[in-house]
Design a protein around this motif. Structure first.
Motif, PDB file in Angstrom:
ATOM      1  N   ARG A 193       0.783  -1.258   0.010  1.00  0.00           N
ATOM      2  CA  ARG A 193       0.019   0.031  -0.097  1.00  0.00           C
ATOM      3  C   ARG A 193       0.804   1.214  -0.231  1.00  0.00           C
ATOM      4  N   CYS A 194       1.992   1.073   0.643  1.00  0.00           N
ATOM      5  CA  CYS A 194       3.258   2.245   0.687  1.00  0.00           C
ATOM      6  C   CYS A 194       3.327   2.748  -0.624  1.00  0.00           C
ATOM      7  N   ALA A 195       3.578   1.950  -1.720  1.00  0.00           N
ATOM      8  CA  ALA A 195       4.034   2.040  -3.105  1.00  0.00           C
ATOM      9  C   ALA A 195       2.910   3.017  -3.676  1.00  0.00           C
ATOM     10  N   TYR A 196       1.896   2.742  -3.432  1.00  0.00           N
ATOM     11  CA  TYR A 196       0.516   3.473  -3.988  1.00  0.00           C
ATOM     12  C   TYR A 196       0.592   4.892  -3.412  1.00  0.00           C
ATOM     13  N   GLU A 197       0.591   4.997  -2.223  1.00  0.00           N
ATOM     14  CA  GLU A 197       0.515   6.296  -1.444  1.00  0.00           C
ATOM     15  C   GLU A 197       1.429   7.180  -1.710  1.00  0.00           C
ATOM     16  N   VAL A 198       2.839   6.659  -1.749  1.00  0.00           N
ATOM     17  CA  VAL A 198       3.829   7.530  -2.056  1.00  0.00           C
ATOM     18  C   VAL A 198       3.727   7.937  -3.520  1.00  0.00           C
ATOM     19  N   THR A 199       3.368   7.043  -4.371  1.00  0.00           N
ATOM     20  CA  THR A 199       3.215   7.409  -5.769  1.00  0.00           C
ATOM     21  C   THR A 199       2.161   8.555  -6.052  1.00  0.00           C
ATOM     22  N   HIS A 200       0.856   8.326  -5.518  1.00  0.00           N
ATOM     23  CA  HIS A 200      -0.068   9.122  -5.397  1.00  0.00           C
ATOM     24  C   HIS A 200       0.145  10.805  -4.865  1.00  0.00           C
ATOM     25  N   ALA A 201       1.193  10.711  -3.854  1.00  0.00           N
ATOM     26  CA  ALA A 201       1.408  11.885  -3.130  1.00  0.00           C
ATOM     27  C   ALA A 201       2.629  12.706  -3.961  1.00  0.00           C
ATOM     28  N   ASN A 202       3.408  12.002  -4.992  1.00  0.00           N
ATOM     29  CA  ASN A 202       4.503  12.716  -5.689  1.00  0.00           C
ATOM     30  C   ASN A 202       4.259  12.706  -7.031  1.00  0.00           C
ATOM     31  N   LYS A 203       4.328  13.699  -7.869  1.00  0.00           N
ATOM     32  CA  LYS A 203       3.985  13.824  -9.145  1.00  0.00           C
ATOM     33  C   LYS A 203       5.210  13.261 -10.065  1.00  0.00           C
ATOM     34  N   SER A 204       6.450  13.582  -9.252  1.00  0.00           N
ATOM     35  CA  SER A 204       7.603  13.377 -10.342  1.00  0.00           C
ATOM     36  C   SER A 204       8.153  11.966  -9.921  1.00  0.00           C
ATOM     37  N   CYS A 205       7.408  10.906  -9.375  1.00  0.00           N
ATOM     38  CA  CYS A 205       8.149   9.703  -9.073  1.00  0.00           C
ATOM     39  C   CYS A 205       6.938   8.570  -9.060  1.00  0.00           C
ATOM     40  N   GLU A 206       7.003   7.479  -9.771  1.00  0.00           N
ATOM     41  CA  GLU A 206       6.259   6.289  -9.462  1.00  0.00           C
ATOM     42  C   GLU A 206       6.999   5.215  -8.924  1.00  0.00           C
ATOM     43  N   VAL A 207       6.360   4.599  -7.740  1.00  0.00           N
ATOM     44  CA  VAL A 207       7.069   3.463  -7.148  1.00  0.00           C
ATOM     45  C   VAL A 207       6.528   2.052  -7.462  1.00  0.00           C
ATOM     46  N   ILE A 208       7.394   1.251  -7.658  1.00  0.00           N
ATOM     47  CA  ILE A 208       6.965   0.047  -8.177  1.00  0.00           C
ATOM     48  C   ILE A 208       7.535  -0.888  -6.937  1.00  0.00           C
ATOM     49  N   ILE A 209       6.910  -1.885  -6.364  1.00  0.00           N
ATOM     50  CA  ILE A 209       7.403  -2.623  -5.201  1.00  0.00           C
ATOM     51  C   ILE A 209       7.622  -4.071  -5.611  1.00  0.00           C
ATOM     52  N   GLY A 210       8.501  -4.744  -5.499  1.00  0.00           N
ATOM     53  CA  GLY A 210       8.729  -6.307  -5.846  1.00  0.00           C
ATOM     54  C   GLY A 210       9.109  -6.819  -4.548  1.00  0.00           C
ATOM     55  N   SER A 211       8.845  -8.430  -4.677  1.00  0.00           N
ATOM     56  CA  SER A 211       9.554  -9.280  -3.544  1.00  0.00           C
ATOM     57  C   SER A 211       9.333 -10.510  -3.976  1.00  0.00           C
ATOM     58  N   THR A 212      10.191 -11.387  -3.241  1.00  0.00           N
ATOM     59  CA  THR A 212       9.937 -13.111  -3.629  1.00  0.00           C
ATOM     60  C   THR A 212       8.596 -13.563  -3.441  1.00  0.00           C
ATOM     61  N   HIS A 213       7.779 -12.840  -2.381  1.00  0.00           N
ATOM     62  CA  HIS A 213       6.362 -13.436  -2.201  1.00  0.00           C
ATOM     63  C   HIS A 213       5.665 -12.401  -1.297  1.00  0.00           C
ATOM     64  N   ILE A 214       4.440 -12.654  -1.151  1.00  0.00           N
ATOM     65  CA  ILE A 214       3.611 -11.865   0.014  1.00  0.00           C
ATOM     66  C   ILE A 214       3.638 -12.488   1.193  1.00  0.00           C
ATOM     67  N   LEU A 215       3.838 -11.780   2.220  1.00  0.00           N
ATOM     68  CA  LEU A 215       3.750 -12.384   3.607  1.00  0.00           C
ATOM     69  C   LEU A 215       2.441 -12.260   4.369  1.00  0.00           C
ATOM     70  N   THR A 216       2.009 -13.332   4.930  1.00  0.00           N
ATOM     71  CA  THR A 216       0.998 -13.024   5.866  1.00  0.00           C
ATOM     72  C   THR A 216       1.659 -13.406   7.373  1.00  0.00           C
ATOM     73  N   PRO A 217       1.309 -12.521   8.519  1.00  0.00           N
ATOM     74  CA  PRO A 217       1.860 -12.998   9.766  1.00  0.00           C
ATOM     75  C   PRO A 217       2.156 -14.530  10.057  1.00  0.00           C
ATOM     76  N   ARG A 218       1.149 -15.226   9.819  1.00  0.00           N
ATOM     77  CA  ARG A 218       1.047 -16.818  10.237  1.00  0.00           C
ATOM     78  C   ARG A 218       1.940 -17.349   9.336  1.00  0.00           C
ATOM     79  N   SER A 219       1.982 -16.990   7.858  1.00  0.00           N
ATOM     80  CA  SER A 219       2.789 -17.764   7.279  1.00  0.00           C
ATOM     81  C   SER A 219       4.214 -17.459   7.271  1.00  0.00           C
ATOM     82  N   LEU A 220       4.536 -16.212   7.729  1.00  0.00           N
ATOM     83  CA  LEU A 220       5.906 -15.920   7.938  1.00  0.00           C
ATOM     84  C   LEU A 220       6.442 -16.669   9.273  1.00  0.00           C
ATOM     85  N   LEU A 221       5.706 -16.515  10.219  1.00  0.00           N
ATOM     86  CA  LEU A 221       6.091 -17.476  11.579  1.00  0.00           C
ATOM     87  C   LEU A 221       6.162 -18.613  11.094  1.00  0.00           C
TER      88      LEU A 221
END
Length: 502
Positions: free
Chosen positions: A452-480
């Motif tokens: 969600r932060c990637a979208y928030e920072v993108t929408h707040a800044n006209k000069s930059c688009e933020v793309i976020i990537g990772s190996t996978h999406i975490l949930t608290p239980r799956s991470l534990l």
């Protein structure tokens, strides 16, 4: 594809997931694809039809492809599309055995899963990276680097690469940054375009999961994050236990009601304590002087064991590690004497659990002052990654902490940027694409709140688009569970996975 008539599409496991994430069967049928098959399963020959192969350039896939044409061809012709660069030895092997059957062979640079407009993942590799028993860490980092390169190529970016200066014994982010930078240079050197591509107006930030262990442990109170945390959702499917399929609106209303029941029953009581421990202050801004007084009511309440483990971890993170004596008392209180790996194994990520003096001092990331922002009492924490995104956009990220693996053009100008805390009029996608890009890759998994932060920072800044990537999406239980399994021997993990699938 549309100029070929009535074809079979053959996919491996990864490309099946890739296509499922971005198109439907009706989209394929509109391109004259009438059958979709699994590369690794036995298939009946259809010698009158052409076959399109969309697969990863691995030895397993190449061998399966060759078997389709030797000793006798299953299809009229093959049109081969690789997700990324095919190593010379595999390409030569394929050419030697099947050259006369191959009409097209291309590398299309898309070995990542585009989950959302600004979110991509490459594939879960948590244990292969962080397990002390891993023998495939270097190979895994190479594979992830290849996937990041295809993401950059798809975005038509040749970014400058930065990483977090960190514990030299566990700095997988630095290793990954080196690999990505070298592979990017090689990719653009091999580019068929005679005008070789130089560095673009983009930065790639390699972030290790250890930078922020708090965000994936907290109860996040947005709809998407709550659903994956509190409800049993498997393969993105919410089981309503109804015999008919219901309208989508009804499904979401049922899910929202289910989430509210969970929240009122248990989560609301947990959130205040979790937020106080994470932020280091209460809702009125008073500093938490004794974190144990905040933790104790959670331990005394009949919450389930997982929730207590999460609270204990937040307590330990708030102190930057605790004593062995105190840790043993906490483990006994939660009754996980035989499962202490849920807590101790965080050290495999470089997160301090025991506060022992060492030559390397783990220093917490300094945080932005957000006291002027409106927040809910039970949702005051801001992921560390949002601070980083804003610092990069405003050209404030310290080079001594985040050195460049390679330089990029100096387009990051604070005077052109607007903090994500400030309101800013909406900008069109074309406006965003005309500016600079920040690509953030989180090694070890990304949370919904960080996405969600990637979208928030993108929408707040006209000069930059933020793309976020990772190996996978975490949930608290799956991470534990992933953390706990780091301490297991390979055969023990294999047996557990086998029984969980039965």
């Amino acid at each position: 594809m549309s100029n070929l008539s009535s074809q079979i599409l053959i996919l491996d496991h990864f490309t099946t997931r890739l296509l499922s994430s971005c198109c439907k069967m009706s989209d394929l049928m509109s391109e004259d694809i009438t059958i979709v098959e699994d590369l690794h399963k036995n298939r009946e020959p259809v010698p009158e039809m052409k076959a399109i192969y969309f697969m990863r350039p691995t030895a397993e896939c190449i061998d399966a492809f060759i078997n389709d044409f030797k000793p006798k061809a299953k299809y009229k012709a093959a049109y081969v599309f690789f997700t990324d660069y095919c190593p010379d030895d595999l390409f030569d092997k394929m050419k030697k055995n099947c050259a006369k059957h191959i009409k097209v062979c291309k590398e299309i640079n898309i070995s990542f899963l585009p989950l959302e407009a600004q979110v991509s993942v490459s594939g879960d590799a948590f244990s292969l990276i962080y397990s002390p028993n891993s023998k495939d860490r270097d190979q895994t980092l190479e594979m992830i680097a290849d996937q990041i390169v295809t993401l950059c190529a798809t975005l038509d970016e040749y970014p400058g690469v930065r990483f977090k200066k960190y514990n030299p014994n566990l700095n997988y982010g630095k290793k990954l940054a080196e690999l990505v930078d070298n592979k990017l240079a090689r990719h653009y050197e091999l580019d068929d375009n005679p005008n070789k591509k130089g560095k673009t107006q983009a930065q790639l930030l390699i972030v290790d999961r250890a930078l922020d262990p708090v965000s994936p442990i907290l109860h996040e109170l947005t709809y998407q994050a709550m659903a994956y945390d509190l409800i049993q959702i498997k393969d993105n499917t919410y089981d309503l236990m109804f015999p008919i399929s219901l309208p989508q609106k009804t499904v979401h209303l049922s899910l929202a009601e289910d989430l509210m029941n969970h929240y009122q029953k248990n989560v609301e009581k947990l959130c205040k304590a979790e937020q106080d421990l994470a932020v280091g202050a209460d809702a009125e801004g008073q500093k938490v002087k004794d974190p144990m007084r905040t933790l104790l009511p959670v331990l005394l309440h009949p919450h389930d064991t997982t929730d207590k483990i999460r609270a204990v971890l937040l307590y330990i993170f708030s102190l930057n590690g605790t004593t062995a004596e105190n840790l043993n008392k906490l483990i006994q209180h939660v009754k996980i004497e035989d499962e202490r790996g849920y807590i101790l194994n965080w050290e495999h990520l470089g997160v301090p659990i025991l506060s022992t003096p060492s030559m390397f001092s783990f220093r917490k990331q300094s945080r932005r002052d957000r006291s002027d922002e409106e927040t809910y009492k039970v949702s005051r924490w801001t992921p560390v990654i949002k601070d980083l995104m804003e610092d990069v956009v405003e050209n404030k990220l310290e080079v001594k902490d985040w050195p460049y693996q390679s330089e990029c053009p100096s387009v990051w100008n604070g005077s052109r940027a607007v903090s994500a805390r400030q309101k800013h009029k909406g900008s069109s996608p074309d406006d965003l694409r005309s500016g600079s890009r920040l690509i953030v890759f989180v090694l070890g998994g990304v949370t919904y709140s960080e996405m969600r932060c990637a979208y928030e920072v993108t929408h707040a800044n006209k000069s930059c688009e933020v793309i976020i990537g990772s190996t996978h999406i975490l949930t608290p239980r799956s991470l534990l569970e992933d953390i706990y399994n780091l301490g297991k021997q390979p055969m023990e993990s294999f047996i557990n996975d086998l029984y969980s699938d039965i």
